[in-house]
Design a protein around this motif. Sequence first.
Motif, PDB file in Angstrom:
ATOM      1  N   ILE A  32     -44.969 -37.751 -86.543  1.00 21.45           N
ATOM      2  CA  ILE A  32     -44.721 -36.903 -85.267  1.00 21.45           C
ATOM      3  C   ILE A  32     -43.462 -36.199 -85.579  1.00 21.45           C
ATOM      4  CG2 ILE A  32     -43.859 -37.034 -83.076  1.00 21.45           C
ATOM      5  CD1 ILE A  32     -45.916 -38.993 -82.292  1.00 21.45           C
ATOM      6  N   ASP A  33     -43.168 -34.734 -85.066  1.00 18.02           N
ATOM      7  CA  ASP A  33     -41.943 -34.239 -85.344  1.00 18.02           C
ATOM      8  C   ASP A  33     -40.838 -34.944 -84.729  1.00 18.02           C
ATOM      9  OD1 ASP A  33     -43.108 -32.158 -86.636  1.00 18.02           O
ATOM     10  OD2 ASP A  33     -43.207 -30.788 -84.911  1.00 18.02           O
ATOM     11  N   GLY A  34     -39.785 -35.111 -85.488  1.00  9.45           N
ATOM     12  CA  GLY A  34     -38.558 -35.796 -85.088  1.00  9.45           C
ATOM     13  C   GLY A  34     -38.438 -37.287 -85.435  1.00  9.45           C
ATOM     14  N   VAL A  35     -39.385 -37.637 -85.740  1.00  9.74           N
ATOM     15  CA  VAL A  35     -39.346 -39.070 -86.504  1.00  9.74           C
ATOM     16  C   VAL A  35     -38.868 -39.231 -87.687  1.00  9.74           C
ATOM     17  CG1 VAL A  35     -40.785 -41.057 -87.123  1.00  9.74           C
ATOM     18  CG2 VAL A  35     -41.265 -39.958 -84.901  1.00  9.74           C
ATOM     19  N   THR A  36     -37.782 -39.710 -87.958  1.00 12.24           N
ATOM     20  CA  THR A  36     -36.978 -39.763 -89.312  1.00 12.24           C
ATOM     21  C   THR A  36     -37.538 -40.993 -90.109  1.00 12.24           C
ATOM     22  OG1 THR A  36     -34.874 -38.804 -88.415  1.00 12.24           O
ATOM     23  CG2 THR A  36     -34.810 -39.760 -90.636  1.00 12.24           C
ATOM     24  N   ASP A  37     -37.834 -42.151 -89.253  1.00 13.08           N
ATOM     25  CA  ASP A  37     -38.447 -43.416 -89.984  1.00 13.08           C
ATOM     26  C   ASP A  37     -38.878 -44.137 -88.988  1.00 13.08           C
ATOM     27  OD1 ASP A  37     -38.698 -45.364 -92.090  1.00 13.08           O
ATOM     28  OD2 ASP A  37     -37.082 -46.234 -91.353  1.00 13.08           O
ATOM     29  N   LEU A  38     -40.044 -44.750 -89.140  1.00 13.56           N
ATOM     30  CA  LEU A  38     -40.641 -45.622 -88.301  1.00 13.56           C
ATOM     31  C   LEU A  38     -41.034 -46.927 -89.346  1.00 13.56           C
ATOM     32  CD1 LEU A  38     -43.463 -44.683 -85.774  1.00 13.56           C
ATOM     33  CD2 LEU A  38     -43.851 -46.593 -87.238  1.00 13.56           C
ATOM     34  N   ALA A  64     -35.095 -35.354 -79.996  1.00 10.77           N
ATOM     35  CA  ALA A  64     -35.953 -35.780 -80.570  1.00 10.77           C
ATOM     36  C   ALA A  64     -36.749 -36.929 -79.811  1.00 10.77           C
ATOM     37  CB  ALA A  64     -35.831 -36.121 -81.966  1.00 10.77           C
ATOM     38  N   LEU A  65     -36.078 -38.267 -79.497  1.00  6.79           N
ATOM     39  CA  LEU A  65     -36.481 -39.028 -78.853  1.00  6.79           C
ATOM     40  C   LEU A  65     -37.294 -38.631 -77.367  1.00  6.79           C
ATOM     41  CD1 LEU A  65     -37.091 -42.154 -77.996  1.00  6.79           C
ATOM     42  CD2 LEU A  65     -34.881 -42.332 -76.907  1.00  6.79           C
ATOM     43  N   ASP A  66     -36.556 -37.849 -76.820  1.00  7.30           N
ATOM     44  CA  ASP A  66     -37.325 -37.465 -75.602  1.00  7.30           C
ATOM     45  C   ASP A  66     -38.544 -36.358 -75.902  1.00  7.30           C
ATOM     46  OD1 ASP A  66     -35.110 -38.500 -74.036  1.00  7.30           O
ATOM     47  OD2 ASP A  66     -34.015 -36.438 -73.770  1.00  7.30           O
ATOM     48  N   ALA A  67     -38.568 -35.710 -76.668  1.00  2.49           N
ATOM     49  CA  ALA A  67     -39.801 -35.020 -77.053  1.00  2.49           C
ATOM     50  C   ALA A  67     -40.904 -36.050 -77.639  1.00  2.49           C
ATOM     51  CB  ALA A  67     -39.509 -34.014 -78.143  1.00  2.49           C
ATOM     52  N   TYR A  68     -40.387 -37.315 -78.530  1.00  4.42           N
ATOM     53  CA  TYR A  68     -41.457 -38.053 -78.957  1.00  4.42           C
ATOM     54  C   TYR A  68     -42.049 -38.688 -77.686  1.00  4.42           C
ATOM     55  CZ  TYR A  68     -43.050 -42.848 -80.714  1.00  4.42           C
ATOM     56  OH  TYR A  68     -43.550 -43.822 -80.664  1.00  4.42           O
ATOM     57  N   LYS A  70     -42.855 -37.859 -74.749  1.00  4.20           N
ATOM     58  CA  LYS A  70     -43.838 -36.896 -74.008  1.00  4.20           C
ATOM     59  C   LYS A  70     -44.810 -36.413 -75.013  1.00  4.20           C
ATOM     60  CE  LYS A  70     -40.151 -34.831 -71.802  1.00  4.20           C
ATOM     61  NZ  LYS A  70     -39.268 -33.797 -71.711  1.00  4.20           N
ATOM     62  N   ASN A  71     -44.793 -36.819 -76.490  1.00  4.62           N
ATOM     63  CA  ASN A  71     -45.699 -36.225 -77.229  1.00  4.62           C
ATOM     64  C   ASN A  71     -47.202 -36.566 -76.904  1.00  4.62           C
ATOM     65  OD1 ASN A  71     -47.430 -36.403 -79.691  1.00  4.62           O
ATOM     66  ND2 ASN A  71     -45.734 -35.114 -80.495  1.00  4.62           N
ATOM     67  N   GLU A  72     -48.247 -35.670 -77.142  1.00  9.11           N
ATOM     68  CA  GLU A  72     -49.612 -36.084 -76.631  1.00  9.11           C
ATOM     69  C   GLU A  72     -50.303 -37.243 -77.615  1.00  9.11           C
ATOM     70  OE1 GLU A  72     -51.631 -32.410 -79.396  1.00  9.11           O
ATOM     71  OE2 GLU A  72     -51.187 -32.160 -77.067  1.00  9.11           O
ATOM     72  N   ARG A  73     -49.566 -37.319 -78.697  1.00  8.82           N
ATOM     73  CA  ARG A  73     -50.115 -38.361 -79.549  1.00  8.82           C
ATOM     74  C   ARG A  73     -49.622 -39.899 -79.153  1.00  8.82           C
ATOM     75  NH1 ARG A  73     -48.904 -36.985 -85.375  1.00  8.82           N
ATOM     76  NH2 ARG A  73     -49.785 -39.150 -85.608  1.00  8.82           N
ATOM     77  N   HIS A  74     -48.142 -39.658 -78.504  1.00  6.55           N
ATOM     78  CA  HIS A  74     -47.636 -40.919 -78.293  1.00  6.55           C
ATOM     79  C   HIS A  74     -47.968 -41.539 -77.015  1.00  6.55           C
ATOM     80  CE1 HIS A  74     -44.372 -43.057 -76.320  1.00  6.55           C
ATOM     81  NE2 HIS A  74     -44.295 -43.697 -77.227  1.00  6.55           N
ATOM     82  N   VAL A  75     -48.307 -40.856 -76.311  1.00  2.88           N
ATOM     83  CA  VAL A  75     -48.644 -41.185 -74.899  1.00  2.88           C
ATOM     84  C   VAL A  75     -49.874 -42.231 -74.752  1.00  2.88           C
ATOM     85  CG1 VAL A  75     -49.475 -40.357 -72.440  1.00  2.88           C
ATOM     86  CG2 VAL A  75     -47.598 -39.121 -73.606  1.00  2.88           C
TER      87      VAL A  75
END
Length: 96
Positions: A32-38, A64-68, A70-75
């Motif tokens: 997901i955009d904004g994820v540097t490492d997971l 980037a955290l705030d966008a994550y 709300k991300n349609e894949r994360h929710v």
Amino acid sequence: MLLHLVCFKYKPDVDAGTRQQHRERLAALKDIDGVTDLKVGADVVQSARSYDTGLAITFPDRAALDAYQKNERHVPVAQFGVRLSEHIVSVDLDIP
């Protein structure tokens, strides 16, 4: 940089296969955009205070955290985790 940590304590009736499916769904969010490492994994110590799954995500900044969040894949993955868990804790840290 921001480090987002989440720990999941599953309900007792959640089987090993479902727990692994949750971890795999979390791992799939790494692009997901904004994820540097997971990083995600099962607890190996299993002490009385342990949670079952830990998630650590690094973001460049709060936006980037705030966008994550709300991300349609994360929710839907987050909602799946809520259904499986009796308790979830999180903390977000500024890191150098």
